[in-house]
Each structure stands twice: as structure tokens, then as C-alpha cells.
Motif scaffolding. Structure first.
Motif, PDB file in Angstrom:
ATOM      1  N   GLU A   8       0.989  -1.219  -0.040  1.00 52.31           N
ATOM      2  CA  GLU A   8       0.067   0.137  -0.191  1.00 52.31           C
ATOM      3  C   GLU A   8       0.833   1.219   0.084  1.00 52.31           C
ATOM      4  O   GLU A   8       0.366   2.254  -0.618  1.00 52.31           O
ATOM      5  CB  GLU A   8      -0.886  -0.096   1.179  1.00 52.31           C
ATOM      6  N   ALA A   9       1.963   1.230   0.724  1.00 48.14           N
ATOM      7  CA  ALA A   9       2.789   2.398   0.783  1.00 48.14           C
ATOM      8  C   ALA A   9       3.459   2.801  -0.752  1.00 48.14           C
ATOM      9  O   ALA A   9       3.606   3.630  -1.037  1.00 48.14           O
ATOM     10  CB  ALA A   9       3.890   2.146   1.784  1.00 48.14           C
ATOM     11  N   HIS A  10       3.899   1.413  -1.372  1.00 47.58           N
ATOM     12  CA  HIS A  10       4.571   1.618  -2.747  1.00 47.58           C
ATOM     13  C   HIS A  10       3.378   2.102  -3.471  1.00 47.58           C
ATOM     14  O   HIS A  10       3.637   2.993  -4.432  1.00 47.58           O
ATOM     15  CB  HIS A  10       5.087   0.484  -3.180  1.00 47.58           C
ATOM     16  N   GLU A  11       2.227   1.730  -3.500  1.00 49.08           N
ATOM     17  CA  GLU A  11       0.914   2.166  -4.180  1.00 49.08           C
ATOM     18  C   GLU A  11       0.808   3.617  -4.271  1.00 49.08           C
ATOM     19  O   GLU A  11       0.520   4.163  -5.172  1.00 49.08           O
ATOM     20  CB  GLU A  11      -0.247   1.191  -4.086  1.00 49.08           C
ATOM     21  N   GLU A  12       0.756   3.756  -2.877  1.00 47.76           N
ATOM     22  CA  GLU A  12       0.578   5.380  -2.616  1.00 47.76           C
ATOM     23  C   GLU A  12       1.584   6.526  -3.099  1.00 47.76           C
ATOM     24  O   GLU A  12       1.306   7.380  -3.631  1.00 47.76           O
ATOM     25  CB  GLU A  12       0.410   5.714  -1.200  1.00 47.76           C
ATOM     26  N   GLU A  13       2.756   5.889  -3.173  1.00 54.76           N
ATOM     27  CA  GLU A  13       3.868   6.608  -3.772  1.00 54.76           C
ATOM     28  C   GLU A  13       3.822   6.733  -5.354  1.00 54.76           C
ATOM     29  O   GLU A  13       3.879   7.751  -6.075  1.00 54.76           O
ATOM     30  CB  GLU A  13       4.951   5.929  -3.406  1.00 54.76           C
ATOM     31  N   PHE A  14       3.474   5.476  -5.919  1.00 55.77           N
ATOM     32  CA  PHE A  14       3.271   5.465  -7.331  1.00 55.77           C
ATOM     33  C   PHE A  14       1.877   6.537  -7.979  1.00 55.77           C
ATOM     34  O   PHE A  14       2.108   7.196  -8.732  1.00 55.77           O
ATOM     35  CB  PHE A  14       2.654   4.228  -7.849  1.00 55.77           C
ATOM     36  N   ARG A  15       0.920   6.497  -7.052  1.00 60.32           N
ATOM     37  CA  ARG A  15      -0.211   7.456  -7.188  1.00 60.32           C
ATOM     38  C   ARG A  15       0.041   8.794  -7.142  1.00 60.32           C
ATOM     39  O   ARG A  15      -0.377   9.551  -7.956  1.00 60.32           O
ATOM     40  CB  ARG A  15      -1.423   7.159  -6.410  1.00 60.32           C
ATOM     41  N   SER A  16       0.977   9.284  -6.234  1.00 63.39           N
ATOM     42  CA  SER A  16       1.460  10.633  -6.280  1.00 63.39           C
ATOM     43  C   SER A  16       2.241  10.848  -7.343  1.00 63.39           C
ATOM     44  O   SER A  16       2.090  11.937  -7.908  1.00 63.39           O
ATOM     45  CB  SER A  16       2.196  10.974  -4.675  1.00 63.39           C
TER      46      SER A  16
END
Length: 224
Positions: A8-16
Motif C-alpha cells: 500500500e505504501a508503494h501504491e500510494e507513492e506511485f499514485r502521487s
């Protein structure tokens, strides 16, 4: 084990990263020119590279995940990758220097004559059509790769399940063989017990007959 928090942390980083990249390509770069435009293009290219790195980290996080859950999230990651590739294609189609009419004026190519404008419009139309065709072909290839990957995962899971079923059948066969051996031993024991019982019956009969003979002899002697 897969860490859902890390994913989820990597996914949030990608979305940003993706939102920042999309804003640059769709809103900021088209209205800029000169060095500012070049700077934004370079930043966008770096962000595309960073986005690919984050997507690779997402795929690594999914490797130990359960089969069906892994397939679902891999499909999401591939959609993310396709979105990034689409933005990358849009970025490549943009001129890196002054935009639009100013770039043509600076190179002396632009002409206000109707013939030149018509030729340019036709060339631009053909270029856009070719770009759309390439985009559709790329999307089709990516879908084919996704289906192939999902099929490969399903095939691996089927092979693993078949291997487990084979082991279960082998264990069941071994248990059945053990039961057969136990039954054979039990049958031998019962047969031996039956023979002993018959022998005991014969001995008992002979003892009874012997006692009856002795008793008859005694009675005969007394009655004489």
C-alpha cells in the motif's frame, strides 16, 4: 510473506508520482515554452523512470502472495504500467522547445499560405493516426502479455495442485497396503485360533469318552 502495508505504501507513492506526472504533461508543459518547457520535460522523464521503479517494487511485493490474490493485484499493476506508458507516449509527441506555432516560426517552416497549412494539417493528421495505431497495438500487446502471465500463473497453480493430489493418492495407497497386511495377519491369527479350537474340542471329546469308558468299567465290575 507479502507485506500489505509495504504494498500500500508503494501504491500510494506511485499514485502521487502519477498525478504529478499527469499534471505536468496535460496542464503545465503545453502552456510553457523555451527553457521552462525543457526543464518540465526532463522532470517528467525522471518521474516516468521513478514510476517504473515503483511498479517493479510492487511486482516484487506480490511474488509471495497467494495465487488468486496475486493475479488480481498483478492486473492492477499492469494497468498502472499501461497508464504510465500512455503518458510517456504523449510526452514523446510534444516538442521539447517552443511550442506549436512559435517552434515552426523559429525554424522558418511555418507559412501562412493555405497550401502549406493544408499539407501540414494532412501530415499532422496522418501522424496522429499512426500514433493512435501504435498505441492500440501496444495496448493489445500488453493485454496479450497480461493474459499470458495470468495463464502461466494458473498453470503453475494447477501443476502444484496435481502434485499435492498425487502425494495424497500415494499416501492413500500406502495406507490401503498397510490395511491389507494387517488383514492378512489377522486372518492368519484367526485361522490358527480355529485350528487350536478344533484340536481342543477333539481332545476334550477323547477325554470324555475315556472317562465314560472308565466309569462303565467300574460299574461293570461292581455289578458282577
Amino acid at each position: 510473506m507479502m507485506s500489505s502495508e509495504q504494498f500500500e505504501a508503494h501504491e500510494e507513492e506511485f499514485r502521487s508520482l502519477y498525478e504529478s506526472l499527469r499534471t505536468k504533461i496535460h496542464d503545465r508543459i503545453p502552456i510553457c515554452s523555451g527553457e521552462e518547457r525543457k526543464r518540465l520535460v526532463r522532470e517528467a522523464e525522471r518521474q516516468i523512470e521513478d514510476a517504473h521503479i515503483v511498479l517493479q517494487e510492487l511486482e516484487e511485493e506480490l511474488k509471495p502472495a497467494p495465487g488468486s490474490y496475486r493475479i488480481q493485484l498483478l492486473s492492477k499493476v499492469r494497468n498502472y504500467r499501461r497508464d504510465v506508458e500512455k503518458l510517456h507516449r504523449e510526452l514523446k509527441q510534444m516538442p521539447t522547445g517552443a511550442g506549436g506555432r512559435d517552434a515552426l516560426l523559429s525554424t522558418g517552416i511555418y507559412d501562412s499560405g493555405s497550401d502549406v497549412a493544408a499539407v501540414q494539417a494532412s501530415q499532422r493528421s496522418r501522424l496522429l493516426q499512426g500514433t493512435d495505431t501504435l498505441g492500440r497495438a501496444s495496448d493489445s500487446i500488453m493485454r496479450s502479455h497480461r493474459v499470458a502471465a495470468e495463464t502461466d500463473v494458473i498453470g503453475v497453480e494447477i501443476i502444484e495442485e496435481l502434485g499435492e493430489q498425487k502425494e495424497q493418492l500415494i499416501r492413500t495407497r500406502d495406507r490401503v497396503q498397510g490395511m491389507d497386511e494387517d488383514l492378512s495377519r489377522s486372518r492368519k491369527i484367526l485361522n490358527a485360533m480355529g485350528r487350536r479350537l478344533m484340536t481342543n474340542k477333539l481332545l476334550l471329546g477323547m477325554i470324555i469318552l475315556l472317562e465314560l469308558g472308565i466309569l462303565g468299567g467300574i460299574l461293570y465290575l461292581k455289578l458282577r
